[in-house]
Write an enzyme that holds these catalytic residues in place. Structure first.
Site, PDB file in Angstrom:
ATOM      1  N   HIS A  37       0.823  -1.210   0.000  1.00 25.54           N
ATOM      2  CA  HIS A  37       0.000   0.000   0.000  1.00 25.54           C
ATOM      3  C   HIS A  37       0.857   1.261   0.000  1.00 25.54           C
ATOM      4  CE1 HIS A  37      -3.586  -2.399   0.675  1.00 25.54           C
ATOM      5  NE2 HIS A  37      -4.272  -1.309   0.435  1.00 25.54           N
ATOM      6  N   LYS A  68      -9.814  -7.852   8.051  1.00 23.92           N
ATOM      7  CA  LYS A  68     -10.458  -8.197   9.318  1.00 23.92           C
ATOM      8  C   LYS A  68     -10.511  -6.962  10.221  1.00 23.92           C
ATOM      9  CE  LYS A  68      -6.291  -9.982  11.596  1.00 23.92           C
ATOM     10  NZ  LYS A  68      -5.719 -10.264  12.885  1.00 23.92           N
TER      11      LYS A  68
END
Lengths: 175, 280
Positions: free
Chosen positions: A36, A101
């Site tokens: 990222h 999550k």
């Protein structure tokens, strides 16, 4: 249980509501912390990305090495909130959704709503079970990062729950 | 015991810890699954149980986060060892991780870069109660490790403040740290010791009562209070946020009351081996 197949458009995912159980089939791309960081650096420098993000789904996952005879190793989700600072630049590139999550920031929930995206959670700590839902794994970017590289995964009936829907409704609350 | 046999034993520890969920942990997850009334949470618990079966049968890591290896060494009476032992354990862990296709997850904290299998944290204790040498491998996943907390309380606070701190830590950990948790609590010592005790608490069998009656009651009270938070597996609610709380304490200074809390995800993994004698 709702079955969805990629490629899918933002218009088509609007039917999904927070809390829906989904089985996803098609293509998703792994990307976690370092990938990222690098993607956003490339975006800021107006450089070419190793993948086209439009209408794609990123999976916050760093799989184990692949044992012989298997398509992938253990491959469960990692904590999504660490990727919160990188969400908007990816949405601006046309990203459709994210799988991970845990909770997200209020900002991320607002971005999901603004860009009509979606955030799913997958069974956490169940990487061996999820390995059985992955048909193939191919590296597409940042190979030098090993498990943190971007991998293209072909999945079948990958179990997900909609955590933030395209209208910004969330089942887990904000972190 | 020669070097290559010790290395092989360490490789076996890596395998056992990574592919086989501890029996005490499996037992409590199964118990929670049977008791759970919330359908979504029950499904999530069934995934966790299925995952443990698949991992064992297919020799796949229970979790892709195969952890940062923590190695506890307990040296009993009459055991003579040297730093060679640590080198062989390091070699065994590295080769065990590589041979079993586990995830290289270890990097320089500043430079980061490509993760490797090289690294780990060693804790060495001498114990009169220990016969021979005990080596325990505890691969710690970082989704839960990131939620660790330490507080240096005033020595005059009541036990209720410690309870509040544990509950606050679990609430902050939330669905990100992969509930149902095992919660380790270390009370006393110094700042570093309190956190270390919290970690060592995971190494006792979590389905067994604490031999200290006071701590045993405190553990049971905390389990009830944590489960009342209704975070649940994946954050889906229900009655299963915590499988067990394990507490350890040691003496501390008159001016202080350190409390460390360490969270373990449901994939609490560890494996031990005992050697009667070591000659390298």
């Amino acid at each position: 249980m709702i079955n969805i197949k990629t490629p899918i458009t933002k218009k088509e995912i609007k039917v999904l509501k927070a809390g829906d159980a989904v089985l996803l089939s098609g293509i998703i791309y792994t990307a976690r912390d370092q990938a990222h960081k690098k993607l956003v650096e490339l975006i800021e420098q107006n450089k070419k990305l190793p993948l086209e993000l439009k209408n794609q789904i990123v999976y916050y996952c760093g799989p184990t090495a692949t044992p012989p005879g298997k398509s992938i190793g253990s491959c469960g989700p990692t904590t999504s909130s660490r990727m919160d600072p990188f969400v908007e630049p990816l949405f601006k590139q046309g990203l459709l959704g994210m799988i991970g999550k845990g909770r997200r920031s209020k900002k991320v929930r607002d971005f999901v709503k603004k860009y009509n995206g979606i955030y799913f959670i997958s069974p956490s700590g169940c990487g061996a079970l999820l390995a059985g839902k992955v048909l193939s794994k191919t590296v597409v970017g940042f190979k030098e990062l090993g498990p943190e590289a971007i991998y293209r995964l072909e999945v079948k009936d990958f179990p997900l729950i909609v955590s933030i829907d395209p209208f910004g409704k969330s089942i887990l609350g904000d972190v | 015991m020669n070097k290559s046999k010790l290395k092989l034993e360490i490789e076996r520890l890596v395998e056992k810890a990574s592919f086989s969920l501890r029996k005490d942990v499996y037992k409590l997850i199964n118990k929670a699954y049977l008791a759970e009334k919330n359908n979504k949470a029950k499904t999530a618990l069934s995934w966790i149980l299925d995952n443990a079966k698949v991992a064992e049968a297919e020799r796949l890591a229970i979790c892709q986060d195969t952890g940062l290896p923590i190695i506890f060494i307990e040296i009993g009476k009459g055991i003579k060892i040297s730093s060679d032992l640590i080198d062989i354990i390091k070699e065994g862990i590295e080769s065990g991780y590589e041979k079993n296709y586990l995830r290289p997850s270890i990097v320089d904290p500043i430079k980061r870069g490509k993760p490797s299998y090289q690294g780990g944290v060693f804790h060495i204790d001498f114990s009169k109660n220990q016969k021979g040498l005990k080596i325990t491998l505890f691969p710690k996943g970082f989704g839960s490790e990131n939620k660790s907390r330490l507080r240096m309380f005033n020595p005059t606070v009541g036990i209720d403040k410690i309870e509040e701190f544990v509950l606050e830590t679990v609430t902050k950990a939330g669905p990100e740290a992969c509930p149902p948790f095992v919660v380790g609590v270390g009370i006393g010592g110094t700042s570093d010791h309190a956190i270390l005790l919290a970690k060592k608490a995971f190494l006792s069998e979590i389905d067994k009562p604490n031999p200290d009656i006071y701590l045993n009651t405190l553990e049971k009270t905390l389990v009830k209070k944590i489960n009342a938070l209704k975070i649940g597996p994946m954050g889906l609610g229900g009655n299963t946020t915590c499988l067990a709380v394990k507490i350890k304490k040691v003496k501390t200074h008159i001016a202080g009351l350190p409390v460390g809390v360490n969270i373990s995800c449901h994939a609490l993994r560890s494996a031990s081996v005992n050697f009667k004698r070591i000659i390298l």
